[in-house]
Design a protein around this motif. Structure first.
Motif, mmCIF file in Angstrom:
data_model
loop_
_atom_site.group_PDB
_atom_site.id
_atom_site.type_symbol
_atom_site.label_atom_id
_atom_site.label_comp_id
_atom_site.label_asym_id
_atom_site.label_seq_id
_atom_site.Cartn_x
_atom_site.Cartn_y
_atom_site.Cartn_z
ATOM 1 N N LYS A 216 0.808 -1.224 0.000
ATOM 2 C CA LYS A 216 0.000 0.000 0.000
ATOM 3 C C LYS A 216 0.839 1.270 0.000
ATOM 4 C CE LYS A 216 -3.362 0.212 2.975
ATOM 5 N NZ LYS A 216 -4.109 0.040 4.249
ATOM 6 N N HIS A 217 2.057 1.192 0.567
ATOM 7 C CA HIS A 217 2.875 2.398 0.739
ATOM 8 C C HIS A 217 4.251 2.194 0.115
ATOM 9 C CE1 HIS A 217 -0.141 3.803 3.625
ATOM 10 N NE2 HIS A 217 -0.083 2.601 4.174
ATOM 11 N N ALA A 218 4.595 3.083 -0.793
ATOM 12 C CA ALA A 218 5.865 2.958 -1.511
ATOM 13 C C ALA A 218 7.066 3.068 -0.583
ATOM 14 C CB ALA A 218 5.947 4.021 -2.602
ATOM 15 N N ASN A 219 6.937 3.863 0.484
ATOM 16 C CA ASN A 219 8.066 4.072 1.398
ATOM 17 C C ASN A 219 8.014 3.162 2.621
ATOM 18 O OD1 ASN A 219 5.778 5.416 2.246
ATOM 19 N ND2 ASN A 219 6.886 7.055 3.286
ATOM 20 N N PHE A 220 7.198 2.124 2.554
ATOM 21 C CA PHE A 220 7.107 1.153 3.653
ATOM 22 C C PHE A 220 7.846 -0.096 3.204
ATOM 23 C CE2 PHE A 220 5.378 -2.179 6.243
ATOM 24 C CZ PHE A 220 5.031 -1.587 7.447
ATOM 25 N N TYR A 221 8.974 -0.384 3.875
ATOM 26 C CA TYR A 221 9.798 -1.506 3.400
ATOM 27 C C TYR A 221 10.498 -2.190 4.565
ATOM 28 C CZ TYR A 221 13.529 -4.081 1.065
ATOM 29 O OH TYR A 221 14.380 -5.073 0.648
#
Length: 236
Positions: A216-221
């Motif tokens: 869902k979130h590009a900066n969640f890794y």
């Protein structure tokens, strides 16, 4: 075991902390707003309000339903018995976990009102000071600063004590400014006999929540190495 106080034929107050002058108004956000003690709101398994009062820092959570049934019934639950209500069960479990010195919020009290065979309820717990949930930490690109091994050890500590968390996810794990790991939101959770099946199910649920947020979130890794470090901590 929470102390049960009948306020009226329909309303029951539950107290875990017997030293505080808890009343029904403590579960009303507008009361705290009038005291200039309401500091924020949030969402989780229920509507949430954060309180900073002369008595301490608290969180009010109103129980809400999820899934399809919430479309026509947001907050009413079938009433059977006081000791089967959501707040009584959660307070009782929190008391047990505090006795076991597990890193969970301290229980304060609960309130439920019965009408036409259904009840609505709220829970009051102490705030965990200077803590953020794991989701926010990862989303702010700080996953490399997380002690993943310690999170694994803490989850194992809960499992060793038979604590089953029905919704273990990255929103219900918190890290304070001392890097201590906490676990919150024990609605519909219980203490049961240790078993590899439900323990593994808990771990799988946490991994699914991380993968879901990653999609869902590009900066969640979270890297595979970080997850393996968590598993190593869990396995000891």
């Amino acid at each position: 075991m929470p102390q049960t106080i009948k306020i009226s034929p329909n309303t029951t107050l539950l107290k875990s902390n017997l030293t505080l002058p808890i009343s029904t108004s403590w579960f009303d956000p507008s009361f705290w707003q009038s005291q200039h003690a309401l500091t924020g709101t949030g969402n989780g398994r229920g509507a949430v309000w954060f309180i900073n009062s002369e008595f301490g820092q608290f969180v009010i959570r109103r129980y809400r339903r999820g899934g399809f049934i919430a479309k026509f019934n947001k907050s009413r639950f079938l009433f059977v018995d006081c000791k089967k209500t959501r707040p009584w069960l959660e307070l009782n479990l929190l008391e047990k976990m505090n006795e076991l010195s597990l890193p969970v919020p301290k229980p304060i009290g609960g309130l439920f009102t019965v009408q036409f065979g259904f009840y609505q309820a709220s829970l009051l717990t102490e705030t965990i000071p200077n803590a953020r949930d794991l989701f926010d930490i990862i989303k702010e690109n700080q996953s490399k600063d997380v002690d993943w091994s310690n999170i694994g050890r803490v989850i194992k500590q809960f499992h060793n004590n038979g604590i089953y968390h029905s919704d273990l996810n990255c929103h219900n794990i918190m890290i304070d400014n001392q890097q201590k790991t906490w676990v919150i939101d024990f609605d519909k959770c219980e203490q049961r006999s240790p078993n590899k099946d439900w323990m593994q199910s808990n771990i799988n649920r946490l991994k699914r929540s991380i993968d879901k947020e990653s999609n869902k979130h590009a900066n969640f890794y979270v890297s595979e190495e970080q997850w393996q470090t968590f598993l190593e901590g869990y396995r000891g």
